[in-house]
Design an enzyme around this catalytic site. Sequence first.
Site, PDB file in Angstrom:
ATOM      1  N   SER A  43      -8.479   4.150 -11.324  1.00  0.00           N
ATOM      2  CA  SER A  43      -8.345   2.644 -11.074  1.00  0.00           C
ATOM      3  C   SER A  43      -7.014   2.254 -11.627  1.00  0.00           C
ATOM      4  O   SER A  43      -6.447   2.682 -12.708  1.00  0.00           O
ATOM      5  CB  SER A  43      -9.570   1.869 -11.873  1.00  0.00           C
ATOM      6  OG  SER A  43      -9.242   0.400 -11.556  1.00  0.00           O
ATOM      7  N   LYS A  92     -19.934  -1.297  -5.288  1.00  0.00           N
ATOM      8  CA  LYS A  92     -19.766  -2.617  -4.883  1.00  0.00           C
ATOM      9  C   LYS A  92     -20.910  -3.161  -4.384  1.00  0.00           C
ATOM     10  O   LYS A  92     -21.397  -4.443  -4.513  1.00  0.00           O
ATOM     11  CB  LYS A  92     -18.677  -2.707  -4.024  1.00  0.00           C
ATOM     12  CG  LYS A  92     -17.419  -2.361  -4.580  1.00  0.00           C
ATOM     13  CD  LYS A  92     -16.172  -2.891  -3.747  1.00  0.00           C
ATOM     14  CE  LYS A  92     -14.722  -2.738  -4.465  1.00  0.00           C
ATOM     15  NZ  LYS A  92     -13.561  -3.087  -3.459  1.00  0.00           N
ATOM     16  N   ALA A 120     -14.186   0.516   9.680  1.00  0.00           N
ATOM     17  CA  ALA A 120     -15.340  -0.522   9.726  1.00  0.00           C
ATOM     18  C   ALA A 120     -16.238  -0.224   8.433  1.00  0.00           C
ATOM     19  O   ALA A 120     -17.331  -0.457   8.418  1.00  0.00           O
ATOM     20  CB  ALA A 120     -16.215   0.187  10.983  1.00  0.00           C
ATOM     21  N   TYR A 165      -1.962   1.928  -0.504  1.00  0.00           N
ATOM     22  CA  TYR A 165      -1.084   1.729  -1.355  1.00  0.00           C
ATOM     23  C   TYR A 165      -0.593   3.230  -1.854  1.00  0.00           C
ATOM     24  O   TYR A 165       0.433   3.150  -2.942  1.00  0.00           O
ATOM     25  CB  TYR A 165      -1.100   0.838  -2.399  1.00  0.00           C
ATOM     26  CG  TYR A 165      -2.362   1.009  -3.187  1.00  0.00           C
ATOM     27  CD1 TYR A 165      -2.167   1.609  -4.423  1.00  0.00           C
ATOM     28  CD2 TYR A 165      -3.617   0.219  -2.998  1.00  0.00           C
ATOM     29  CE1 TYR A 165      -3.272   1.594  -5.176  1.00  0.00           C
ATOM     30  CE2 TYR A 165      -4.580   0.529  -3.853  1.00  0.00           C
ATOM     31  CZ  TYR A 165      -4.431   1.353  -5.134  1.00  0.00           C
ATOM     32  OH  TYR A 165      -5.719   1.311  -5.792  1.00  0.00           O
ATOM     33  N   SER A 196      -6.837  -1.246 -12.018  1.00  0.00           N
ATOM     34  CA  SER A 196      -7.043  -2.488 -12.660  1.00  0.00           C
ATOM     35  C   SER A 196      -6.510  -2.590 -14.316  1.00  0.00           C
ATOM     36  O   SER A 196      -6.269  -3.794 -14.514  1.00  0.00           O
ATOM     37  CB  SER A 196      -8.713  -2.562 -12.569  1.00  0.00           C
ATOM     38  OG  SER A 196      -8.929  -2.870 -10.985  1.00  0.00           O
ATOM     39  N   ASP A 243     -11.827  -9.328  -2.435  1.00  0.00           N
ATOM     40  CA  ASP A 243     -10.718  -8.495  -1.740  1.00  0.00           C
ATOM     41  C   ASP A 243     -10.384  -9.541  -0.543  1.00  0.00           C
ATOM     42  O   ASP A 243      -8.978  -9.311  -0.170  1.00  0.00           O
ATOM     43  CB  ASP A 243     -11.707  -7.341  -1.141  1.00  0.00           C
ATOM     44  CG  ASP A 243     -11.866  -6.300  -2.378  1.00  0.00           C
ATOM     45  OD1 ASP A 243     -10.936  -6.127  -2.851  1.00  0.00           O
ATOM     46  OD2 ASP A 243     -12.818  -5.769  -2.048  1.00  0.00           O
TER      47      ASP A 243
END
Length: 278
Positions: A15, A66, A130, A220, A17, A103
């Site tokens: 992560s 999530k 999807a 990314y 973050s 998001d």
Amino acid sequence: MMNRACVIGWPVEHSRSPVIHRYWLEHYGIDGAYEKQAVRPEDLQGFVQQLWTHGFIGANVTLPHKEAALRVARSADEAAVSIGAANTLWLDPDGALHASNTDAYGFMTNLDAEAPQWNEATGAVMVLGAGGAARAILYGLIKAGVPRILLANRTRTRANELAAAFGPKVEVIDWEARNEALGACGLLVNTTSLGMTGQDPLEMDIAAMPSDGVVADIVYVPLETQLLSDARARGLTAVDGLGMLLHQAVPGFERWFGVRPEVTPQLRAHVMATLGEE
């Protein structure tokens, strides 16, 4: 008391973050902390329900948690409910757990900043994939008023399920028809992992796309995917995936630490410097 937040995932080491939030904490001189918490799926509900006991006022949530995080929350905003997943959690003064999904906000805010002309054309938008990211981006595009979205996924049944959830503006096309269908599209968005370091390449021929088209890739790592390189070679506007990552972090930081942070070139450069550290 110092405010502490964290990112919850399994695994969580990848992560970015903490890099983002710690940069802002230092930049704004805030006495706060942001940590990584590796939490097994079977332990998620207990951990999230005991956030305060662990010393946290909120959290980001990454894969694979999530959807489960949304189910645990006392309340959730429209974005989280519509997308079916939460990536941002916070406790209110009474200790109740609230959930959001930022998001779509992150993707659309970055798209508006990097390609402000993206919605000037009346053409359709094509979305590849999807999964969870596709759900968030479909939600964001529909909220922005896009009238027609072509959805292509390697497994058509998953695309059909997603289209059914979002209504008549989303039209499923065969994966094999994606290149030809680009002729009607002013925006192409890749939400798959294809083209990501360590994954299969995304085989996409963008020759049919209009000359004023915009190509966005949420991958990314690498920052410059083959898709974006092809877009630039054609003179199209290319939007990489790092901006979405940076902008989606803004609402959570403001919620936990009381300052609305800015996404700046300096932050982008700071995070880019860590992307090679796999």
